[in-house]
Design a protein around this motif. Structure first.
Motif, short mmCIF file in Angstrom:
data_model
loop_
_atom_site.label_atom_id
_atom_site.label_comp_id
_atom_site.label_asym_id
_atom_site.label_seq_id
_atom_site.Cartn_x
_atom_site.Cartn_y
_atom_site.Cartn_z
N ARG A 56 0.85 -1.18 0.00
CA ARG A 56 0.00 0.00 0.00
C ARG A 56 0.89 1.24 0.00
NH1 ARG A 56 -2.72 -3.67 -0.91
NH2 ARG A 56 -4.71 -4.32 0.01
N LEU A 57 0.92 1.94 -1.11
CA LEU A 57 1.80 3.09 -1.25
C LEU A 57 1.01 4.36 -1.44
CD1 LEU A 57 4.47 1.63 -3.72
CD2 LEU A 57 4.69 1.85 -1.24
N GLU A 58 1.50 5.46 -0.87
CA GLU A 58 0.89 6.75 -1.14
C GLU A 58 1.19 7.16 -2.58
OE1 GLU A 58 0.95 9.85 1.86
OE2 GLU A 58 2.06 8.49 3.15
N GLN A 59 0.39 8.05 -3.09
CA GLN A 59 0.44 8.39 -4.51
C GLN A 59 1.82 8.88 -4.95
OE1 GLN A 59 -2.68 11.05 -5.65
NE2 GLN A 59 -1.72 11.59 -7.60
N ASP A 60 2.44 9.77 -4.17
CA ASP A 60 3.74 10.30 -4.59
C ASP A 60 4.85 9.26 -4.47
OD1 ASP A 60 3.61 10.32 -1.84
OD2 ASP A 60 4.40 12.35 -1.59
N VAL A 61 4.74 8.37 -3.48
CA VAL A 61 5.73 7.29 -3.35
C VAL A 61 5.56 6.30 -4.51
CG1 VAL A 61 6.57 5.41 -1.90
CG2 VAL A 61 5.82 7.55 -0.85
N ARG A 62 4.30 6.00 -4.85
CA ARG A 62 4.05 5.09 -5.97
C ARG A 62 4.66 5.64 -7.26
NH1 ARG A 62 -1.24 5.56 -6.53
NH2 ARG A 62 -1.57 4.39 -4.59
N ALA A 63 4.55 6.95 -7.46
CA ALA A 63 5.12 7.56 -8.67
C ALA A 63 6.63 7.40 -8.69
CB ALA A 63 4.74 9.03 -8.72
N PHE A 64 7.28 7.60 -7.55
CA PHE A 64 8.74 7.42 -7.45
C PHE A 64 9.12 5.98 -7.72
CE2 PHE A 64 12.08 5.99 -4.43
CZ PHE A 64 13.17 6.48 -5.10
N VAL A 65 8.37 5.04 -7.16
CA VAL A 65 8.67 3.62 -7.36
C VAL A 65 8.56 3.26 -8.83
CG1 VAL A 65 7.85 1.28 -6.89
CG2 VAL A 65 8.03 2.92 -5.03
N LEU A 66 7.50 3.70 -9.49
CA LEU A 66 7.32 3.38 -10.91
C LEU A 66 8.43 4.00 -11.77
CD1 LEU A 66 3.45 3.79 -11.25
CD2 LEU A 66 4.76 1.67 -11.20
N ALA A 67 8.84 5.24 -11.42
CA ALA A 67 9.93 5.87 -12.17
C ALA A 67 11.24 5.11 -11.97
CB ALA A 67 10.08 7.32 -11.72
N SER A 68 11.48 4.63 -10.77
CA SER A 68 12.70 3.86 -10.48
C SER A 68 12.71 2.56 -11.28
CB SER A 68 12.78 3.54 -8.98
OG SER A 68 12.82 4.71 -8.22
N VAL A 69 11.56 1.89 -11.33
CA VAL A 69 11.45 0.63 -12.09
C VAL A 69 11.66 0.90 -13.58
CG1 VAL A 69 9.87 -1.22 -12.77
CG2 VAL A 69 9.98 -0.49 -10.38
N ALA A 70 11.10 2.01 -14.08
CA ALA A 70 11.27 2.34 -15.50
C ALA A 70 12.73 2.62 -15.83
CB ALA A 70 10.41 3.57 -15.84
N LEU A 71 13.42 3.36 -14.95
CA LEU A 71 14.84 3.63 -15.17
C LEU A 71 15.65 2.34 -15.17
CD1 LEU A 71 17.31 5.52 -15.37
CD2 LEU A 71 17.28 5.67 -12.87
N ALA A 350 16.41 11.30 -19.27
CA ALA A 350 15.07 11.79 -18.90
C ALA A 350 14.48 10.95 -17.77
CB ALA A 350 14.15 11.76 -20.12
N LEU A 351 14.63 9.64 -17.83
CA LEU A 351 14.10 8.77 -16.77
C LEU A 351 14.79 9.04 -15.44
CD1 LEU A 351 13.74 5.41 -18.72
CD2 LEU A 351 11.89 6.85 -17.86
N LEU A 352 16.11 9.25 -15.48
CA LEU A 352 16.86 9.57 -14.26
C LEU A 352 16.36 10.88 -13.66
CD1 LEU A 352 19.27 8.87 -12.36
CD2 LEU A 352 20.70 10.27 -13.88
N ALA A 353 16.16 11.88 -14.52
CA ALA A 353 15.69 13.19 -14.04
C ALA A 353 14.30 13.07 -13.43
CB ALA A 353 15.69 14.19 -15.18
N VAL A 354 13.41 12.33 -14.08
CA VAL A 354 12.05 12.16 -13.56
C VAL A 354 12.09 11.47 -12.20
CG1 VAL A 354 9.88 10.92 -13.91
CG2 VAL A 354 10.92 12.17 -15.80
N MET A 355 12.89 10.42 -12.07
CA MET A 355 12.98 9.71 -10.80
C MET A 355 13.43 10.64 -9.68
SD MET A 355 15.38 6.49 -9.64
CE MET A 355 16.72 7.55 -9.08
N HIS A 356 14.45 11.45 -9.94
CA HIS A 356 14.97 12.33 -8.89
C HIS A 356 14.00 13.48 -8.59
CE1 HIS A 356 19.05 10.85 -7.94
NE2 HIS A 356 18.93 10.25 -9.11
N VAL A 357 13.31 13.98 -9.59
CA VAL A 357 12.32 15.04 -9.35
C VAL A 357 11.18 14.51 -8.49
CG1 VAL A 357 10.55 16.46 -10.45
CG2 VAL A 357 12.87 16.42 -11.38
N LEU A 358 10.70 13.31 -8.80
CA LEU A 358 9.61 12.72 -8.02
C LEU A 358 10.05 12.42 -6.59
CD1 LEU A 358 8.08 10.32 -10.69
CD2 LEU A 358 7.10 12.45 -9.83
#
Length: 424
Positions: A56-71, A350-358
């Motif tokens: 169970r993840l909060e919305q902003d944590v879920r976004a970071f997790v998905l960005a990390s997996v994508a990277l 771009a993926l690295l930047a998105v992960m760090h921004v999130l």
């Protein structure tokens, strides 16, 4: 009976999380292999939580997790893309390729932390471990290391025997249990943020006293390592912490300590010489300048998909006849973003930047809500990016994984401290 069974099962999950995070925390000061074991187990637990629908993840944590997996996913496939496009001639070495998994370590810690974090245990392990490591580092700084470690540890004594002082007053680079001054100093930056956050925000006097001792130990370790970027990052993080966390007399006292450290550095001949060489190193055709120029060449040749994750060294060495790049300097471009661009192209950049921004966005929200772990992780995040201007930190897994642990924990907090986002 059903309730007792569920309670027992939940307890086993929490015990597993405590064991994994404890192992991970020990690795912060002990060895890269321990850090890697902790990160892999954290990832395995996170996958198990997802598979059993307990995550169970909060919305902003879920976004970071998905960005990390994508990277991580792009890093894993980028060597194949580079081979197909002719940007690479072969697959990267296994050790470098495996570092792609480091990119999801922070996300894994954030996931398993939803079951509960043993804060007291982790604080004790990290504080005690770094006080011990700092004492070892001070000895290494003052005395040429006299003992030969067991061969299976694969520790390089030559790094501890390099004299940064004079023959009359030798001073050696501290390396802690890593026996490596950069791993030691950069790992200290990762922990400095949380220590400063506890010092500035905790309401428990004993915690503040212990945190203050750890901060001094970390600064002493960085000073003894002769790592220029780490010292600059440490001073920057300390000043930022003073501005964020303290007021009045406390802030003035902290600034006084920072000024005293600067004076100590300026009075040390070896440090003055180190900083004197820094400008030429970056802008006068020195080693970092050469490494960065080769990195830009790789970017110009393969801007979209790069030469493949982990392939910087063979790609850089292919230019050796024209650029004069050495085997040691070819490992990376001595800059986080430039190396990421050269290896994984604009897609990976771009993926690295998105992960760090999130990540930054999620940490800032929790910092404003009063989370001490988030404040510490945010300070650590700033230190990481200061270091990233002149180092490719993911090259040393021990360093990258240290920051990932701190960041992942920064996204965890006791229930009620951080309000859920709307829609989560």
């Amino acid at each position: 009976m059903v309730t007792d069974s569920k309670t027992s099962e939940a307890g086993r999950w929490r015990t597993a999380v405590a064991g994994v995070l404890g192992l991970y925390a020990v690795g912060l000061v002990l060895a890269e292999a321990v850090l890697q074991a902790g990160a892999i187990l954290a990832l395995a637990l996170a996958l198990a939580l997802a598979a059993t629908k307990r995550l169970r993840l909060e919305q902003d944590v879920r976004a970071f997790v998905l960005a990390s997996v994508a990277l991580c996913g792009w890093q894993l496939v980028s060597p194949a893309v580079a081979l197909m496009t002719g940007a690479a001639a072969k697959w990267p070495r296994g050790a470098r390729y495996g570092q792609a998994l480091d990119s999801v370590a922070g996300a894994a810690v954030a996931c398993i932390g939803t079951l509960g974090v043993p804060w007291v245990m982790l604080g004790g392990l990290v504080a005690g471990g770094w006080l011990l490591a700092a004492a070892l580092g001070f000895f290494q700084h003052r005395v040429m290391w006299p003992w030969e470690p067991p061969r299976f540890l694969k520790l390089n004594l030559s790094r501890l025997h390099e004299n940064f002082g004079t023959e009359e007053h030798p001073r050696y680079a501290a390396g802690g249990f890593f026996f490596h001054r950069l791993r030691f100093a950069h790992g200290a930056i990762a922990v400095l943020g949380p220590a400063l956050a506890v010092l500035g925000r905790s309401k428990v006097t004993r915690q503040r006293v212990l945190a203050g001792a750890v901060v001094l130990a970390l600064l002493l370790s960085i000073y003894g390592s002769f790592a220029r970027a780490a010292l600059g990052a440490a001073l920057g993080v300390c000043v930022l912490a003073l501005l964020l966390l303290l007021r009045g007399t406390a802030r003035k006292a902290g600034l006084g300590v920072a000024v005293a450290l600067v004076v100590l550095v300026l009075l040390t001949p070896a440090w003055r010489e180190r900083f004197g060489k820094a400008v030429d190193n970056l802008f006068g055709g020195g080693e970092r300048s050469l490494a960065m120029s080769v990195g830009w060449r790789l970017v110009r040749e393969h801007p979209w998909v790069g030469v493949g994750f982990g392939n910087h060294k063979p790609a850089a060495l292919a230019t050796q006849a024209e650029t004069g790049i050495t085997d040691l300097l070819a490992t990376d471009s001595h800059n986080l973003w430039l190396t990421a661009w050269a290896e994984t192209g604009l897609v990976g950049l771009a993926l690295l930047a998105v992960m760090h921004v999130l990540l930054a966005r999620a940490l800032v929200r929790r910092h404003r809500a009063g989370s001490i772990p988030a404040t510490g992780a945010l300070l650590s995040f700033v230190g990481f990016h200061v270091l990233g201007l002149v180092h490719y930190l993911p090259f040393h897994s021990s360093v990258h994984l240290s920051f990932m642990l701190v960041w992942g924990l920064g996204l965890c907090e006791r229930e009620g401290v951080v309000r859920p986002l709307s829609g989560s």
